[in-house]
Design a protein around this motif. Structure first.
Motif, PDB file in Angstrom:
ATOM      1  N   LYS A 279       1.131  -1.127   0.219  1.00 56.69           N
ATOM      2  CA  LYS A 279       0.253  -0.103   0.157  1.00 56.69           C
ATOM      3  C   LYS A 279       0.790   1.012  -0.042  1.00 56.69           C
ATOM      4  N   GLN A 280       1.792   1.357   0.758  1.00 53.60           N
ATOM      5  CA  GLN A 280       2.994   2.641   1.001  1.00 53.60           C
ATOM      6  C   GLN A 280       3.703   2.641   0.444  1.00 53.60           C
ATOM      7  N   ASN A 281       4.337   1.432   0.071  1.00 54.05           N
ATOM      8  CA  ASN A 281       5.762   1.001  -0.938  1.00 54.05           C
ATOM      9  C   ASN A 281       7.159   1.801  -0.148  1.00 54.05           C
ATOM     10  N   LEU A 282       6.584   1.604   0.818  1.00 53.40           N
ATOM     11  CA  LEU A 282       8.096   2.199   2.155  1.00 53.40           C
ATOM     12  C   LEU A 282       9.139   1.931   1.333  1.00 53.40           C
ATOM     13  N   PHE A 283       9.670   0.230   1.308  1.00 56.64           N
ATOM     14  CA  PHE A 283      11.010   0.605   0.229  1.00 56.64           C
ATOM     15  C   PHE A 283      11.406   0.593  -0.854  1.00 56.64           C
ATOM     16  N   ALA A 284      10.623   1.004  -1.382  1.00 58.66           N
ATOM     17  CA  ALA A 284      11.201   1.690  -2.560  1.00 58.66           C
ATOM     18  C   ALA A 284      11.253   2.816  -2.482  1.00 58.66           C
ATOM     19  N   LYS A 285      10.651   3.801  -1.137  1.00 54.85           N
ATOM     20  CA  LYS A 285      10.489   4.878  -1.597  1.00 54.85           C
ATOM     21  C   LYS A 285      12.119   5.169   0.007  1.00 54.85           C
ATOM     22  N   GLY A 286      12.771   4.327   0.163  1.00 64.21           N
ATOM     23  CA  GLY A 286      13.675   4.653   1.548  1.00 64.21           C
ATOM     24  C   GLY A 286      13.106   4.788   2.472  1.00 64.21           C
ATOM     25  N   GLU A 287      11.764   4.430   2.937  1.00 62.86           N
ATOM     26  CA  GLU A 287      11.423   4.962   4.480  1.00 62.86           C
ATOM     27  C   GLU A 287      10.625   3.571   5.050  1.00 62.86           C
ATOM     28  N   PHE A 288      11.367   2.456   4.558  1.00 64.88           N
ATOM     29  CA  PHE A 288      10.982   1.289   5.451  1.00 64.88           C
ATOM     30  C   PHE A 288      12.095   0.527   6.186  1.00 64.88           C
ATOM     31  N   VAL A 289      11.578   0.909   7.695  1.00 65.29           N
ATOM     32  CA  VAL A 289      12.497   0.387   9.160  1.00 65.29           C
ATOM     33  C   VAL A 289      13.028  -0.970   8.894  1.00 65.29           C
ATOM     34  N   GLY A 290      13.683  -1.095   8.624  1.00 66.26           N
ATOM     35  CA  GLY A 290      14.540  -2.760   9.152  1.00 66.26           C
ATOM     36  C   GLY A 290      15.307  -3.180  10.535  1.00 66.26           C
TER      37      GLY A 290
END
Length: 370
Positions: A279-290
């Motif tokens: 939904k938010q596509n955070l990984f592609a946007k560089g915003e996913f925290v892992g």
């Protein structure tokens, strides 16, 4: 009054072959014999036993989320870990059948050591496992085989592998992304539309209804509905048409053992993937925290190979090939290939395993996987 075949309830898939068989009885003995065999085979493919691994292997690690299976190999180069999809079906897709095994193909192509992540179905105790839990155990698997490896991510295993490469760049020497949704907003496939059009609350209710897990059976129903005509009628018509073809029957039984035995997923992992990635596509946007850090695909600088399916409607080519511009890898060290066929065929199709993967294996060997 006895019901005629056409009067039998058609909304339940099982009754369709039954209705057909009743009609065939009027066609004579051969039709009856074929019909009886058909009923037996229809029952077999509708509720088959669990799939088996096709090639010899041993469990190297038994972790909370997976068993790391070692398929051997006598080389001295970097180990190759096939990160199988964790999306509702067994990891045996990477070792599907004799002559249709990605693991065996990689070994036969000269790679030194091949391992596969055998993801476990979620028990009630696993319902709160999150994406971090899976990334951490892939990291453990890499440490177990020497601390540096080449990752081959299949489908959902691709974004997990890319996350590990972003979080621990020194541990991933090269990355293969096969049918992997990296930019989930790219293209216009049915999965993308489903993720955006279905409210998150609907997914949350499905998870809540299954004791905090996403039901594999429920996901299977959704997948079948994407190709309803084929799944609820077409495959049974094909089965009857080939009822005397033992080779066809055996291939069908093998596939249905994999397809009709879905895995439950941890609710927290599943909802994170739906919300944060699709939904938010955070990984592609560089915003996913892992694992405590914001993950950027620009931190992935190792050589990469991108493989997409020409008619893949699960992960469209755009979602895979978007990685070319998102990775930090120099363009000269990125290879792209569009293969014939659809999604599942990328991992177990005879054509792809014969004509495509040996070339990818050669590329992997050049990156140190001999």
């Amino acid at each position: 009054m006895t019901d005629r075949p056409q009067d039998i309830e058609q909304s339940v898939p099982w009754f369709w072959p039954m209705a057909a068989v009743l009609g065939w009885q009027e066609a004579g003995y051969q039709a009856m014999a074929d019909g009886l065999r058909f009923v037996e085979e229809a029952a077999e493919i509708s509720a088959p036993p669990e799939p088996d691994w096709a090639s010899p292997n041993k469990v190297l690690l038994d972790l909370d989320t997976m068993r790391l299976r070692d398929f051997g190999g006598g080389g001295t180069g970097l180990p190759v870990i096939v990160d199988a999809p964790y999306a509702g079906h067994s990891a045996t897709i990477a070792d599907f059948a004799p002559g249709q095994s990605l693991a065996a193909t990689l070994l036969a192509s000269g790679l030194g050591r091949v391992l596969v992540t055998d993801w476990k179905p979620a028990t009630p105790e696993m319902r709160d496992f999150d994406i971090d839990k899976y990334l951490a155990e892939i990291n453990v698997a890499i440490d177990e085989v020497g601390g540096r490896a080449i990752l081959v991510g299949l489908c959902q295993g691709g974004w997990m592998s890319a996350m590990v490469a972003a979080r621990f760049p020194s541990k991933v020497a090269a990355l293969v992304l096969a049918g992997s949704p990296i930019d989930t907003d790219a293209g216009d496939g049915p999965i993308r539309r489903m993720a955006h059009e279905t409210p998150l609350a609907a997914y949350q209710k499905m998870v809540a209804a299954h004791d905090g897990r996403m039901s594999g059976s429920l996901m299977l129903t959704g997948w079948k509905n994407m190709h309803a005509e084929k799944q609820y009628l077409g495959k049974f018509l094909d089965l009857y048409a080939h009822i005397e073809d033992r080779n066809y029957i055996e291939r069908t039984e093998t596939f249905e053992r994999w397809y009709e035995n879905p895995l439950d997923l941890p609710g927290r992992y599943y909802l994170q993937a739906i919300d944060l990635l699709f939904k938010q596509n955070l990984f592609a946007k560089g915003e996913f925290v892992g694992l405590g850090r914001r993950l950027s695909l620009k931190d992935v600088t190792c050589p990469a190979f991108l493989l997409a399916g020409e008619s893949d409607d699960i992960t469209t080519r755009e979602q895979v090939f978007a990685a070319e511009d998102l990775l930090g890898t120099p363009k000269a060290q990125i290879r792209k290939l569009l293969a014939k066929g659809g999604h599942i065929g990328l991992f177990m199709g005879r054509h792809t395993l014969t004509d495509v993967w040996p070339g990818i294996a050669e590329w992997i060997a050049e990156q140190g996987g001999k």
